[in-house]
Design an enzyme around this catalytic site. Structure first.
Site, PDB file in Angstrom:
ATOM      1  NE  ARG A 183       0.137   1.466   3.300  1.00 11.43           N
ATOM      2  CZ  ARG A 183       1.076   2.359   3.498  1.00 11.43           C
ATOM      3  NH1 ARG A 183       2.358   2.000   3.632  1.00 11.43           N
ATOM      4  NH2 ARG A 183       0.803   3.645   3.581  1.00 11.43           N
ATOM      5  N   GLY A 184       0.287   2.402  -0.138  1.00 12.74           N
ATOM      6  CA  GLY A 184       1.080   3.614  -0.327  1.00 12.74           C
ATOM      7  C   GLY A 184       1.171   3.850  -1.831  1.00 12.74           C
ATOM      8  CB  ALA A 185       0.285   6.829  -3.864  1.00 12.07           C
ATOM      9  CG  ASN A 245      -2.294  11.492   2.547  1.00 11.87           C
ATOM     10  OD1 ASN A 245      -1.722  10.636   1.878  1.00 11.87           O
ATOM     11  ND2 ASN A 245      -1.979  11.685   3.816  1.00 11.87           N
ATOM     12  CG  ASP A 294      -3.152   8.073  -1.587  1.00 11.44           C
ATOM     13  OD1 ASP A 294      -2.990   8.518  -0.436  1.00 11.44           O
ATOM     14  OD2 ASP A 294      -2.860   6.911  -1.923  1.00 11.44           O
ATOM     15  CD  GLN A 308      -3.227   2.579   6.661  1.00 12.39           C
ATOM     16  OE1 GLN A 308      -3.814   2.972   7.673  1.00 12.39           O
ATOM     17  NE2 GLN A 308      -3.844   2.412   5.515  1.00 12.39           N
TER      18      GLN A 308
END
Ligand code: MRU
Length: 351
Positions: free
Chosen positions: A52-54, A251, A241, A200
């Site tokens: 995960r994370g853009a 975000n 994001d 997260q």
């Protein structure tokens, strides 16, 4: 592979015929690397937040598409492209908000524009995915350098979610200045919001910053205003994001609230993101698609039900922070200030 041994954790590695991925769902209790061999493996890893994370989503998808294409048993370039497009659309549907996903997949499709054979196209795809990862690491490092022009070691800084090394190729965006400062023997004090519903901040940022020796204090999300007011927080820094042409930024859910609190307390609020997170087809943040995830993320904690059965739940995974709440946007190309419509055009598109 020695790259995985560094103090700054790395989450994605191309292993010549498959992807080795840090399973972010198992952190912080279990540090395990899983092997992805198929397009379905990659799709499932993205939807289940194992990656995960853009930027990390984009890099993984790029490797996933290139990996799958290596196994096409097709001789005609045209038919190769039809299948590639179909698989690209499939991966692109895995998560809607981070624009880095479609950005990376489009780059892959464009990379085979000059290929004269299927074999050449297969090689081009792999090279492009490797290039995307290498560029992301360089961009994140530069974002860290640029952020250090705004932040002073010794300061207490707040963040939310995980815009760190494991959300990118390396270093991260919002966490990059802390990693770079640590490498130089300088230190910040980071206040990490836990980031409900899937934590997260508590599970990933707290773990990642511990790994690289950054002093970190974990707070629950509802402690943010009190902490900003009483703990001499000098800045808030978050990832992105998707950033629209006017600077409105999507975000992790909770970011907008932090920006409002920071504005009220006159604390600078920074967004740190690479140019791959900008979507200049959108005039403002109103049309950024906001992912809604399953209700169990809200009604359970660590698999234990915490709410009555049958309760209605709203679970948006992201929010949009209006550009007027953002003090500066830190990119690899420099620091952008309002008016963002102008600075994005002049600085980001200049190259
Ligand atoms: O749902 P997630 O964990 O993928 O959300 C991640 C974020 O909101 C990050 O802040 C953003 O992707 C930037 S990562 C450098």
């Amino acid at each position: 592979m020695t790259r995985l041994q560094t103090a700054i954790p790395i989450s994605i590695e191309w292993m010549d015929n498959h992807i080795k991925l840090l399973n972010q769902q198992a952190l912080p209790h279990i540090t395990e690397y899983i092997d992805l061999y198929t397009l379905q493996d990659v799709y499932e890893a993205i939807t289940a937040l194992k990656v995960r994370g853009a930027p990390a989503i984009g890099i993984t998808a790029a490797f996933g598409l290139a990996m799958s294409a290596q196994n096409y048993e097709i001789d005609e370039l045209e038919a190769f492209l039809v299948k590639l497009q179909k698989e690209k659309e499939y991966l692109n549907s895995s998560r809607p908000t981070a624009v880095n996903l479609s950005w990376a997949l489009n780059r892959l499709i464009n990379s085979i524009g000059n290929a004269r054979s299927v074999n050449e196209a297969k090689t081009d795809l792999l090279h492009e995915a490797i290039q995307i990862q290498a560029e992301d690491e360089a961009m994140c490092r530069q974002i860290g350098e640029n952020a250090l022009l705004l932040l002073t070691p010794g300061d207490s800084v707040m963040t939310i979610c995980n815009a760190g090394s494991i959300a990118t190729a390396k270093y991260g965006t919002a966490l990059a200045p802390f990693h770079l400062a640590s490498e130089r023997g300088k230190h910040f004090h980071v206040y990490a919001c836990e980031t409900r519903p899937v934590l997260q901040g508590a599970r990933l940022t707290a773990w990642e910053l511990q790994q690289s020796g950054v002093e970190t204090t974990l707070i629950t999300d509802n402690m943010a205003a009190h902490t900003m007011k009483t703990k001499k927080i000098k800045a808030v820094i978050v990832g992105a994001d998707r950033i629209a042409a006017n600077g409105d930024t999507a975000n992790k859910i909770g970011t907008y609230g932090l920006a409002l609190i920071a504005k009220s307390l006159q604390i600078p609020f920074y967004v740190a993101a690479p140019s791959s997170s900008f979507d200049l087809t959108l005039k403002n943040g109103d049309s950024i698609p906001i992912e809604e995830r399953n209700l169990e993320e809200v009604t359970t904690l660590n698999g234990t039900q915490i709410a009555p059965e049958g309760i209605q739940v709203y679970n948006p995974a992201f929010d949009v922070t209006s550009s007027e709440l953002i003090t500066a946007i830190i990119t690899e190309k420099g620091i952008l200030y309002p008016s963002y419509t102008e600075s994005i055009k002049n600085q980001l598109l200049r190259y």
